[in-house]
Design a protein around this motif. Structure first.
Motif, PDB file in Angstrom:
ATOM      1  N   TRP A   4      -0.841  -7.312   5.898  1.00  0.00           N
ATOM      2  CA  TRP A   4      -0.471  -5.715   5.346  1.00  0.00           C
ATOM      3  C   TRP A   4      -1.097  -4.903   3.704  1.00  0.00           C
ATOM      4  O   TRP A   4      -1.069  -5.400   3.594  1.00  0.00           O
ATOM      5  CB  TRP A   4       1.103  -5.725   5.548  1.00  0.00           C
ATOM      6  CG  TRP A   4       1.387  -4.096   5.295  1.00  0.00           C
ATOM      7  CD1 TRP A   4       1.172  -3.465   6.385  1.00  0.00           C
ATOM      8  CD2 TRP A   4       2.572  -3.820   4.442  1.00  0.00           C
ATOM      9  NE1 TRP A   4       1.940  -2.211   5.576  1.00  0.00           N
ATOM     10  CE2 TRP A   4       3.361  -2.198   5.640  1.00  0.00           C
ATOM     11  CE3 TRP A   4       3.777  -4.874   4.355  1.00  0.00           C
ATOM     12  CZ2 TRP A   4       4.041  -1.948   4.426  1.00  0.00           C
ATOM     13  CZ3 TRP A   4       4.713  -4.399   2.782  1.00  0.00           C
ATOM     14  CH2 TRP A   4       4.985  -2.827   3.447  1.00  0.00           C
ATOM     15  N   ASN A   5      -2.122  -4.062   4.151  1.00  0.00           N
ATOM     16  CA  ASN A   5      -2.000  -2.981   3.594  1.00  0.00           C
ATOM     17  C   ASN A   5      -0.938  -2.176   3.323  1.00  0.00           C
ATOM     18  O   ASN A   5      -0.680  -1.089   3.536  1.00  0.00           O
ATOM     19  CB  ASN A   5      -3.761  -1.971   4.052  1.00  0.00           C
ATOM     20  CG  ASN A   5      -4.411  -1.216   2.492  1.00  0.00           C
ATOM     21  OD1 ASN A   5      -3.198  -0.972   2.184  1.00  0.00           O
ATOM     22  ND2 ASN A   5      -4.879  -0.888   2.525  1.00  0.00           N
ATOM     23  N   LEU A   6      -0.788  -2.687   1.615  1.00  0.00           N
ATOM     24  CA  LEU A   6       0.924  -1.724   1.368  1.00  0.00           C
ATOM     25  C   LEU A   6       1.046  -0.365   0.757  1.00  0.00           C
ATOM     26  O   LEU A   6       2.037   0.101   0.671  1.00  0.00           O
ATOM     27  CB  LEU A   6       1.702  -2.704   0.847  1.00  0.00           C
ATOM     28  CG  LEU A   6       1.529  -3.439  -0.469  1.00  0.00           C
ATOM     29  CD1 LEU A   6       1.072  -2.131  -1.087  1.00  0.00           C
ATOM     30  CD2 LEU A   6       2.350  -4.288  -0.495  1.00  0.00           C
ATOM     31  N   GLU A   9      -2.842  -6.186   0.357  1.00  0.00           N
ATOM     32  CA  GLU A   9      -4.212  -5.419   0.012  1.00  0.00           C
ATOM     33  C   GLU A   9      -3.833  -3.745  -0.588  1.00  0.00           C
ATOM     34  O   GLU A   9      -2.408  -3.668  -0.361  1.00  0.00           O
ATOM     35  CB  GLU A   9      -4.779  -4.924   0.982  1.00  0.00           C
ATOM     36  CG  GLU A   9      -5.805  -5.508   1.649  1.00  0.00           C
ATOM     37  CD  GLU A   9      -5.220  -6.635   2.701  1.00  0.00           C
ATOM     38  OE1 GLU A   9      -4.577  -5.501   3.809  1.00  0.00           O
ATOM     39  OE2 GLU A   9      -4.744  -7.148   3.623  1.00  0.00           O
ATOM     40  N   GLU A  10      -4.415  -3.669  -1.503  1.00  0.00           N
ATOM     41  CA  GLU A  10      -3.958  -2.348  -2.187  1.00  0.00           C
ATOM     42  C   GLU A  10      -2.522  -2.413  -3.167  1.00  0.00           C
ATOM     43  O   GLU A  10      -1.938  -1.338  -3.488  1.00  0.00           O
ATOM     44  CB  GLU A  10      -3.704  -1.258  -1.576  1.00  0.00           C
ATOM     45  CG  GLU A  10      -5.083  -0.721  -0.706  1.00  0.00           C
ATOM     46  CD  GLU A  10      -4.584   1.223  -0.640  1.00  0.00           C
ATOM     47  OE1 GLU A  10      -3.862   1.895  -1.418  1.00  0.00           O
ATOM     48  OE2 GLU A  10      -5.728   1.462  -0.107  1.00  0.00           O
ATOM     49  N   VAL A  11      -2.405  -3.569  -4.418  1.00  0.00           N
ATOM     50  CA  VAL A  11      -1.360  -3.946  -4.348  1.00  0.00           C
ATOM     51  C   VAL A  11      -0.971  -3.754  -5.618  1.00  0.00           C
ATOM     52  O   VAL A  11      -2.732  -4.539  -6.780  1.00  0.00           O
ATOM     53  CB  VAL A  11      -0.722  -5.527  -4.523  1.00  0.00           C
ATOM     54  CG1 VAL A  11       0.299  -6.357  -5.274  1.00  0.00           C
ATOM     55  CG2 VAL A  11      -0.678  -6.537  -3.068  1.00  0.00           C
ATOM     56  N   SER A  36       3.491   2.565   4.618  1.00  0.00           N
ATOM     57  CA  SER A  36       2.577   2.856   4.386  1.00  0.00           C
ATOM     58  C   SER A  36       1.581   3.587   5.255  1.00  0.00           C
ATOM     59  O   SER A  36       2.814   3.707   6.553  1.00  0.00           O
ATOM     60  CB  SER A  36       1.917   1.689   3.872  1.00  0.00           C
ATOM     61  OG  SER A  36       0.917   1.154   3.990  1.00  0.00           O
ATOM     62  N   ASP A  37       0.283   3.336   4.917  1.00  0.00           N
ATOM     63  CA  ASP A  37       0.093   4.254   6.362  1.00  0.00           C
ATOM     64  C   ASP A  37      -0.875   3.173   7.029  1.00  0.00           C
ATOM     65  O   ASP A  37      -1.587   3.456   8.488  1.00  0.00           O
ATOM     66  CB  ASP A  37      -1.297   5.476   5.607  1.00  0.00           C
ATOM     67  CG  ASP A  37      -2.046   5.126   4.636  1.00  0.00           C
ATOM     68  OD1 ASP A  37      -1.503   3.820   3.977  1.00  0.00           O
ATOM     69  OD2 ASP A  37      -3.029   4.918   4.620  1.00  0.00           O
ATOM     70  N   HIS A  38      -0.896   2.106   6.448  1.00  0.00           N
ATOM     71  CA  HIS A  38      -1.183   1.393   7.397  1.00  0.00           C
ATOM     72  C   HIS A  38      -0.224   0.750   8.084  1.00  0.00           C
ATOM     73  O   HIS A  38       1.123   0.177   6.904  1.00  0.00           O
ATOM     74  CB  HIS A  38      -2.269   0.040   6.802  1.00  0.00           C
ATOM     75  CG  HIS A  38      -3.149   0.869   6.609  1.00  0.00           C
ATOM     76  ND1 HIS A  38      -4.756  -0.305   6.760  1.00  0.00           N
ATOM     77  CD2 HIS A  38      -4.111   1.718   5.321  1.00  0.00           C
ATOM     78  CE1 HIS A  38      -5.542   0.644   6.287  1.00  0.00           C
ATOM     79  NE2 HIS A  38      -5.455   1.485   5.143  1.00  0.00           N
TER      80      HIS A  38
HETATM   81 CA    CA Z   1      -6.101   3.175   0.647  1.00  0.00          CA
END
Ligand code: CA
Ligand code: NDP
Length: 313
Positions: A34-36, A80-82, A300-302
């Motif tokens: 997950w890209n959160l 990701e993006e943590v 998230s957008d993901h």
């Molecule tokens: Ca992003």
């Protein structure tokens, strides 16, 4: 007064033989990718223009982020993006997870007015079930050897009871369409590291590759001598990737909005060792809602990918 989190169902994996063997197939290994959405990257003039700002407030998002992770209760969680690692680590520790974090060398989060430190990749595992034998923090390089601003983590994990070992990698490749060649080089670099360090072992490679299935970096992983398959192809009977793993509306110059629904997140796995048996379905456009992601119902957008694997041997 938090609006309910978007709930999704699991579906049996298509295109694989049903497990009919009466001998025990061993434990189910559930993995989440997950890209959160980094908090520092969630606001900004051109960003997520249809999402109410209250829905983007960290005090709201943090609860849905934890709920999303806790709902699916995976043995291994790749993120990701943590940019709020300690918040997630401290809360997941209460339910038995351990984890690690590797920030980007020069995270774009640091250049936003209000930030919480750099963003990066993180991995968590249930410490009652598995232990981490090794952790490699990887700065992805280009062919010339120069480091890029993107990272990966490779962990070797081992079941505490059976002693069975497997590798999990998490990565987040360079964003934006024109950078397809850079993503290709980052992918080649990661593949080489995996060949050196994880060859002939069960392996899952999770990430936001920022690349649609038509890109070269996708082909690199699909045709690698690591012999990888992409788990989410098993959601469709045609063995195609889902139409989207992210769906967002951004503002653009002159207030022009752009809507992006595409598949850029993947979970690759070694097909001689692992078999996906069940996957978390992608919500329909109606379920996501007309303002798309993120929203009051999803932080998230993901969308997360969640796969149940069994070991073949
Ligand atoms: Ca992003
Ligand atoms: P990446 O492309 O890897 O990272 C950009 C990040 O921003 C990704 O997480 C991406 O998300 C997200 N993102 C993409 N488009 C938008 C958007 N329109 N609004 C908000 N977030 C977005 O880039 P790098 O790590 O290589 O960093 C480059 C960027 O960082 C530069 O574009 C610059 O803005 C900023 N930066 C600024 C510096 C400075 O001000 N001096 C120094 C260093 C970096 P996703 O992957 O989901 O698309």
């Amino acid at each position: 007064n938090l609006p309910p989190l978007l709930k999704r169902d699991f579906q049996p994996a298509s295109g694989v033989e049903a497990i009919t063997d009466s001998s025990s197939p061993g434990p189910v290994l559930r993995v989440m990718q997950w890209n959160l959405l980094a908090q520092a990257l969630s606001t900004g003039d051109d960003n997520f223009v249809l999402c109410p700002s209250e829905a983007l407030a960290w005090d709201h998002r943090k609860l849905h982020i934890l709920e999303e992770i806790l709902t699916y209760d995976a043995t291994v969680v790749c993120l990701e993006e943590v940019d709020h690692f300690s918040y997630i680590r401290d809360n997941l520790a209460k339910v038995g997870y351990e984890g690690c974090f590797f920030p980007k060398p020069d995270s774009p989060c640091l250049y936003t007015p209000e930030n919480y430190g750099p963003d990066g990749c993180a991995m968590f595992w249930k410490s009652a079930e598995v232990e981490c034998i090794s952790e490699d923090d990887i700065n992805l390089c280009v062919a010339s050897g120069e480091e890029t601003n993107q990272v990966a983590i490779l962990c070797e994990l081992k079941y505490k009871t059976s002693q069975k070992a497997f590798f999990v990698a998490v990565t987040h490749l360079k964003s934006k369409k024109p950078y397809w060649e850079l993503r290709h080089e980052q992918g080649k670099y990661l593949e080489n590291r995996l060949l050196r360090q994880a060859k002939d072992s069960p392996l899952m490679v999770c990430g936001d590759f920022n690349a649609e299935p038509t890109e070269q970096v996708y082909a690199t992983f699909k045709t690698s001598i690591l012999s990888l398959s992409s788990a989410y192809c098993h959601l469709s009977s045609e063995m195609q990737e889902p139409e989207y793993t992210t769906w967002k509306v951004r503002g653009g110059s002159h207030g022009r909005q752009t809507e992006d629904a595409h598949c850029i997140d993947y979970m690759f796995y070694t097909q001689e060792h692992l078999q996906p048996v069940s996957l978390l379905k992608m919500p329909t456009g109606d379920e996501i809602g007309e303002k798309r992601l993120p929203s009051f119902a999803y932080p998230s957008d993901h969308l997360s990918l969640v796969v149940d694997f069994v070991f073949k041997d």
